[in-house]
Design an enzyme around this catalytic site. Structure first.
Site, PDB file in Angstrom:
ATOM      1  N   THR A   1      -1.379  -1.021  -4.588  1.00  0.00           N
ATOM      2  CA  THR A   1      -2.092   0.241  -4.756  1.00  0.00           C
ATOM      3  C   THR A   1      -1.184   1.270  -5.427  1.00  0.00           C
ATOM      4  O   THR A   1       0.041   1.202  -5.305  1.00  0.00           O
ATOM      5  CB  THR A   1      -2.576   0.807  -3.413  1.00  0.00           C
ATOM      6  OG1 THR A   1      -1.454   1.279  -2.668  1.00  0.00           O
ATOM      7  CG2 THR A   1      -3.306  -0.252  -2.611  1.00  0.00           C
TER       8      THR A   1
ATOM      9  N   SER B   1       0.808  -1.219   0.000  1.00  0.00           N
ATOM     10  CA  SER B   1       0.000   0.000   0.000  1.00  0.00           C
ATOM     11  C   SER B   1       0.837   1.263   0.000  1.00  0.00           C
ATOM     12  O   SER B   1       1.895   1.336   0.630  1.00  0.00           O
ATOM     13  CB  SER B   1      -0.921   0.002   1.229  1.00  0.00           C
ATOM     14  OG  SER B   1      -1.636   1.214   1.324  1.00  0.00           O
ATOM     15  N   ASP B   2       0.321   2.278  -0.701  1.00  0.00           N
ATOM     16  CA  ASP B   2       0.842   3.634  -0.560  1.00  0.00           C
ATOM     17  C   ASP B   2       0.548   4.133   0.854  1.00  0.00           C
ATOM     18  O   ASP B   2      -0.314   3.583   1.546  1.00  0.00           O
ATOM     19  CB  ASP B   2       0.148   4.572  -1.545  1.00  0.00           C
ATOM     20  CG  ASP B   2       0.834   4.577  -2.902  1.00  0.00           C
ATOM     21  OD1 ASP B   2       2.000   4.166  -2.967  1.00  0.00           O
ATOM     22  OD2 ASP B   2       0.189   4.977  -3.883  1.00  0.00           O
ATOM     23  N   LYS B   3       1.236   5.192   1.248  1.00  0.00           N
ATOM     24  CA  LYS B   3       0.957   5.813   2.545  1.00  0.00           C
ATOM     25  C   LYS B   3      -0.011   6.978   2.393  1.00  0.00           C
ATOM     26  O   LYS B   3      -1.107   6.965   2.923  1.00  0.00           O
ATOM     27  CB  LYS B   3       2.256   6.293   3.206  1.00  0.00           C
ATOM     28  CG  LYS B   3       2.028   7.027   4.527  1.00  0.00           C
ATOM     29  CD  LYS B   3       3.309   7.557   5.114  1.00  0.00           C
ATOM     30  CE  LYS B   3       3.844   8.754   4.334  1.00  0.00           C
ATOM     31  NZ  LYS B   3       2.985   9.968   4.463  1.00  0.00           N
TER      32      LYS B   3
ATOM     33  N   LYS C   1       9.091  -0.095  -7.149  1.00  0.00           N
ATOM     34  CA  LYS C   1       7.782  -0.565  -6.717  1.00  0.00           C
ATOM     35  C   LYS C   1       7.360  -1.781  -7.546  1.00  0.00           C
ATOM     36  O   LYS C   1       6.822  -2.753  -7.013  1.00  0.00           O
ATOM     37  CB  LYS C   1       6.757   0.563  -6.859  1.00  0.00           C
ATOM     38  CG  LYS C   1       5.444   0.299  -6.151  1.00  0.00           C
ATOM     39  CD  LYS C   1       4.582   1.540  -6.140  1.00  0.00           C
ATOM     40  CE  LYS C   1       3.311   1.314  -5.344  1.00  0.00           C
ATOM     41  NZ  LYS C   1       2.449   2.504  -5.292  1.00  0.00           N
TER      42      LYS C   1
END
Length: 862
Positions: A587, A293-295, A570
Site C-alpha cells: 500500500t 501496509s502503511d499505518k 520501502k
C-alpha cells in the site's frame, strides 16, 4: 489583500464558456471490431473448417447452422466484452483526477474536468497537473514532464506548469491559462493514447489452453479418421464424424464466460471499495501471501489530535478535544489550570512555530468548517485555535516555505519579524536535535521523553525556532522548543481484518515513518506484532543492506514492524519479500511510494489521501483507504478465480464427455450418436445459459480458511484433471449405454439420438449444479444462493423441451417429444453424475484434506 481564485458562480460561467477541461477520449474498440475479434480463436478456426467440410459433403443444413452458431457466439462474446469495457470505464470514473483550487476564498478539491481559465491552483508533490498554469509562487518545485518531452528526469520550472505532467517535489501555486484541447498536451493528444493493451496472465494462459485443446482435437480427429477409414466406412460418414468430434470438443462459450466472470469480479470489488485499475489484479490479488501496509489512514483513521505538550523548560500540558472539533482546552498537566500564554511564553512560541511551519488551511466560519491539508498540520492549527493564536495573521509574513517531504522528515517556514527573518521548524525528533544547540545531557532527556510518549502509542514531533534566512534546508543553531504528542486512533475494523488475514494465512507488516516505539505499540494493539517482537528501523535496514542481500532478507523476514523507513527502503523491502517467495501487496499514498507500488505484485493506492502518482502506479485503488477493504478485495479475487475454474470445469468436462461418447461409438462400430448440429445445440444453447450463470456464484465461505494459491499454479491442476476425467467418463459411458441399448431394443437411429440428446441436456443441468464447488457437497449449498444459475438450468431444460414441439426446429435437430415417464427415467439416470461427483469430493477431502472443515457461512470481514 486581494484573494486569488474564483467564486463558485464565476467558475460555473467560465465552464459554460470554455467547456469541460478534458482531452479527446482515446479510441475504443467499437462493437463491430469486438465482434470481428471473436473470430480470432483456435476454436473458431476448427469450426470454420467444419463448415467447409459440411459444404463439400452437401450437408447444407449443418453448414448453415454451424455458421449461425459461429455468428451467435461472436455476437454473445462481443456483447460481453463491450459490457466489460463499459464497466471498466464506469469504475475508472469512480476515482477521478482532482485538483486543489481556491474557490470562494477557500481551498477545495474539484474534479480536474471542471478547471477553467482563471482558477487558482495549489500544487503539491505527487499531483498530476490538470491544466496549463502560470506559476505565481513556488518552493523547491520540480515536475516530471516526460508526458510532454519524453525526458524522464524532473525539471525545475518557476514560470509555467503544464497539464498532464507530474509534480515530483515541492509546492507551487498559480493561475490556469489554458484547459482542454488548448493545453500543450491537448495539441498532441493523439500521442498520449498510443500503445497497445497487454492481456493479463490469466487470459494469456486461457489462450494457450485453447490452442492446446485445438491441437489435441486435430490429433484425436486424425486418429479416429484413420481408424474408421481402415474399417471401410464411407468417406462422407468419416468426414461427418470428424465435424461432430470437432464441434463436441470445442468449449465455444468459454471466452465469453471468462469475460463475464472478470467483469463481475471488478463490480464486486468496487462494492467492496476496491477499484480495479488493471485487470490483472482481479486474478492476482487472490494469490497474495503478504500485505505491507502503511499505518496512517489505512490502519488508523488519519485524524491527528494533539494530546500532550512537553516544553523544553519542563512544563507539561494536556490538550482536550478530538479531531477537527474546535472544542477543548489546553491545561497544565500538574495543576489542571488552563494555559495562559502571557504566563508561559514558551508555550506560545511552540504553538506559533507549529502554525507557521504549516501548509494546511483551517477556517471556522459561523457553523461551517473549511479544512484542507495534512492531518498533522491541521492538528497544529486546531491547537492554535484552542490557544486563540491569530494563525491567519501570523502566516501573512511568510518569506519562504520548506514543505514537508518524507525523505527530509521535517517542514520549515521563514517569516518576517521585528528581529529579521525568523525560522520555525517542526518534524521528527532525531531530525531536529542536530539542528539545535543542545548539550548531550539535554539530548538524552529529550530522547527519553520521546520514547516515553511513543510507548503510549503517541506520534511525537519536535519543534524549534531561530533567526536567519538560509537558502537551503540546512538549519543550525536553533532553539529547541519542546515536544508534541499526537494520537491517531486505530480504525475499528482494522483488528478484525488483520485477524482475517491470519486465518487466510496472509502475513501482515506495518511500514511507517513514525518512531519505532509508536509503531510497535500500535502494531501490538493490532496483533501484527507480539510483546516479544521489536521494530526494525530504517537505519538498521541500511546497515543490513551494506552487509549483503542475504543479511537484509533475513532481517526483513524476521520482523513485521518497520519504522523510520525511507521511501527507497520501502521498495527494497518489497523486493526482499519477493526474493523470499512472497506474493506481495503493497500500500502507498505518496509520490515516493510509486516505485514500491510498481515493484509489488499488487500495488494498492489510497483513493482519499493518495496522490495521483501513487494511484497511477497502482493496480488497485481503495476508495475508503481502509485496510479491511484490502482483505475484502482479496476475498473477491479468490471468488473470481474460483468461479473461472468452475466455468472451465463445466465446459471442458462436457466436451470431453461428448468425445468419449463418440470414441465408444467408433470402437463398437455404432452409428454417430449425435449429429454436429445437435452437439452445437447442446453446447451453445442449452449449456450456454448455464456456464455464464456460474460466473455469478457467491462466496462459498471457505475463502479465508484456505491458504493463498501459488501464482504459478496451473488452472488445470490435479484436482481439475481428476474431476474432468471422472465426470466425462461417467457422462460418456452412461450416454453411450443409453444409445446402444436403445438401438438394441429396436429403436431407430433418430429416436436413439433424441433420447441421448435429452439425457445429455439433463447431464448438463446436473453438472452445472455439481460445478458450484470443488470441495463442498452440493447438499451443503443453498439452492437459491445463485438464483441466476437456477433460472439458467430451468431455461435450458425449457428451451430443449420447447424445441421438441417447434415446427421446423424439431426437424432440423431431429427432435421429437418424449413422455413424462421417459423424462423421469432419464432424470434419474442423469442423477448418477451427482452421486459420482459427491463420492469424488469426499474421496478428495479424506485423501488430501482430512482435517478440512468446510464452512457453510461466509466469513467476510464486515
Amino acid at each position: 489583500m486581494v484573494i486569488p481564485g474564483l467564486t463558485s458562480k464565476q467558475a460555473i460561467m467560465l465552464l459554460r464558456q470554455y467547456g469541460e477541461n478534458s482531452l479527446p477520449k482515446p479510441p475504443k474498440n467499437s462493437f463491430f471490431r469486438l465482434f470481428m475479434v471473436q473470430f480470432r480463436s483456435a476454436f473458431i478456426y476448427v469450426l470454420l473448417v467444419a463448415v467447409i467440410v459440411c459444404l463439400l459433403l452437401g450437408q447444407l443444413i449443418n453448414a448453415f447452422f454451424i455458421s449461425v452458431v459461429l455468428l451467435l457466439n461472436a455476437l454473445i462474446g462481443a456483447i460481453q466484452e463491450y459490457s466489460a469495457q463499459q464497466a471498466a470505464d464506469s469504475l475508472a470514473h469512480m476515482v477521478p483526477q482532482q485538483s486543489r483550487v481556491l474557490r470562494d476564498g477557500h481551498p477545495v478539491l474539484v474534479d480536474s474536468k471542471s478547471l477553467v481559465p482563471g482558477d487558482w491552483v495549489i500544487l503539491n508533490g505527487g499531483d498530476r497537473i490538470g491544466a496549463d498554469i502560470h506559476l505565481k509562487q513556488s518552493s523547491q518545485f520540480q515536475v516530471d514532464e516526460s508526458a510532454l518531452t519524453g525526458e524522464s528526469a524532473s525539471v525545475s520550472n518557476k514560470k509555467q506548469a503544464f497539464a498532464g505532467t507530474l509534480v515530483t517535489h515541492g509546492r507551487a501555486e498559480g493561475e490556469v491559462f489554458a484547459t482542454g484541447t488548448h493545453t500543450q498536451i491537448g495539441q498532441i493528444a493523439d500521442l498520449v493514447h498510443q500503445g497497445g493493451n497487454t492481456k493479463p496472465p490469466l487470459m494469456q494462459r486461457i489462450d494457450q489452453f485453447t490452442l492446446r485443446i485445438a491441437i489435441a482435437i486435430i490429433i484425436i480427429i486424425a486418429l479416429i479418421f484413420g481408424l474408421t477409414l481402415m474399417r471401410g466406412a464411407a468417406l462422407s460418414d468419416v468426414f461427418l464424424l470428424g465435424v461432430a468430434l470437432a464441434v463436441s470438443a470445442i468449449p465455444e462459450g468459454l471466452p465469453a464466460a471468462i469475460t463475464v466472470a472478470l467483469a463481475i469480479g471488478m463490480k464486486r470489488m468496487a462494492k467492496a471499495n476496491v477499484i480495479v485499475r488493471k485487470l490483472v489484479a482481479v486474478e492476482t490479488l487472490g494469490s497474495c501471501t503478504f500485505i505491507a501496509s502503511d499505518k496512517t489512514g489505512t490502519l488508523t483513521v488519519n485524524e491527528m489530535t494533539i494530546g500532550q505538550i512537553w516544553l523544553a523548560n519542563g512544563q507539561r500540558y494536556q490538550v482536550t478535544g478530538e479531531g477537527l472539533s474546535p472544542t477543548g482546552i489546553v491545561q497544565s498537566k500538574d495543576n489542571k489550570s488552563p494555559a495562559d500564554l502571557t504566563l508561559d511564553p514558551a508555550l506560545k512560541q511552540l504553538a506559533t512555530a507549529g502554525v507557521l511551519a504549516n501548509e494546511a488551511h483551517l477556517v471556522f466560519e459561523k457553523n461551517e468548517l473549511h479544512a484542507d491539508g495534512d492531518g498533522v498540520d491541521l492538528a497544529f492549527l486546531i491547537l492554535g485555535h484552542k490557544l486563540k493564536l491569530p494563525s491567519t495573521t501570523l502566516r501573512q509574513k511568510r518569506l519562504t516555505l520548506f514543505p514537508y517531504e518524507s525523505e527530509k522528515g521535517f517542514s520549515a517556514s521563514i517569516d518576517d519579524s521585528e528581529l529579521g527573518p525568523s525560522i520555525s521548524v517542526k518534524g521528527a525528533v532525531e531530525k531536529l536535535i542536530p539542528m539545535c544547540l543542545l548539550s548531550s545531557e539535554q539530548q538524552q532527556i529529550i530522547l527519553r521523553k520521546t520514547h516515553s510518549m511513543a510507548m503510549q502509542g503517541y506520534r511525537v514531533l519536535a519543534l524549534a525556532r531561530g533567526l536567519g534566512n538560509p537558502v537551503d534546508s540546512h538549519f543550525n543553531d536553533l532553539e529547541f522548543l519542546g515536544l508534541v504528542a499526537m494520537s491517531d486512533p486505530l480504525r475499528p475494523d482494522a483488528i478484525s481484518a488483520i485477524a482475517s488475514c491470519r486465518e487466510a494465512q496472509i502475513k501482515v507488516a506495518m511500514i511507517t515513518g513514525d518512531h519505532p516505539a509508536t509503531a510497535l505499540t500500535l502494531a501490538q494493539q493490532l496483533n501484527i506484532a507480539t510483546k516479544d517482537d521489536s521494530a526494525i528501523t530504517g537505519l538498521a535496514l541500511e546497515k543490513a543492506m551494506h552487509q549483503g542481500e542475504s543479511e537484509f532478507d533475513q532481517l526483513v523476514s524476521s520482523h513485521r514492524v518497520f519504522a523510520r523507513v525511507k521511501p527507497k527502503q520501502k521498495m527494497e523491502i518489497t523486493q526482499s519479500l519477493i526474493r523470499q517467495g512472497e506474493f506481495v501487496a503493497m500500500t502507498g499514498d505518496g509520490v515516493n511510494d510509486a516505485p514500491a507500488l510498481k515493484h509489488a505484485h499488487v500495488g494498492i493506492a489510497m483513493g482519499l489521501r493518495g496522490t495521483d502518482v501513487a494511484r497511477e502506479s497502482a493496480a488497485l485503488v481503495l476508495t475508503d483507504d481502509k485496510f479491511s477493504s484490502i482483505v475484502k478485495g482479496i476475498i473477491e479475487g479468490r471468488i473470481v478465480y474460483n468461479n473461472i475454474r468452475k466455468v472451465i470445469y463445466l465446459l471442458i468436462s462436457t466436451g470431453a464427455a461428448e468425445i468419449f461418447l463418440f470414441i465408444l461409438s467408433v470402437l463398437f462400430a455404432l452409428p454417430i450418436p449425435l449429429f454436429p448440429l445437435q452437439i452445437l445445440w447442446l453446447n451453445i444453447v442449452t449449456n450456454g445459459v448455464q456456464d455464464v450463470a456460474l460466473a455469478f456464484e457467491p462466496a462459498e465461505g471457505k475463502e479465508l480458511s484456505q491458504p493463498p494459491r501459488s501464482p504459478k499454479e496451473p488452472i488445470f491442476d490435479r484436482l481439475m484433471l481428476e474431476r474432468v476425467v471422472t465426470s466425462a467418463l461417467t457422462m460418456g459411458l452412461v450416454a453411450f449405454g443409453l444409445f446402444a441399448i436403445s438401438l438394441n431394443m429396436g429403436a431407430d437411429e433418430v429416436e436413439a439420438r433424441n433420447l441421448t440428446l435429452m439425457l445429455m441436456v439433463l447431464f448438463e443441468n446436473v453438472h452445472a449444479l455439481n460445478s458450484r464447488s470443488e470441495h463442498r457437497s452440493l447438499l451443503q449449498i443453498s439452492l437459491f444462493s445463485n438464483p441466476i444459475l437456477l433460472i439458467g438450468i430451468l431455461v435450458a431444460q425449457g428451451i430443449h423441451i420447447g424445441a421438441m414441439y417447434t415446427p421446423g426446429l424439431n426437424d432440423a435437430l431431429q427432435l421429437s417429444p418424449i413422455s413424462l415417464g421417459h423424462w423421469l427415467i432419464l432424470l434419474a439416470t442423469a442423477s448418477v453424475l451427482f452421486i459420482v461427483d459427491e463420492v469424488h469430493k469426499r474421496y478428495w477431502r479424506i485423501k488430501h484434506h482430512p482435517n478440512l472443515v468446510i464452512p457453510i457461512a461466509d466469513h467476510r470481514p464486515e
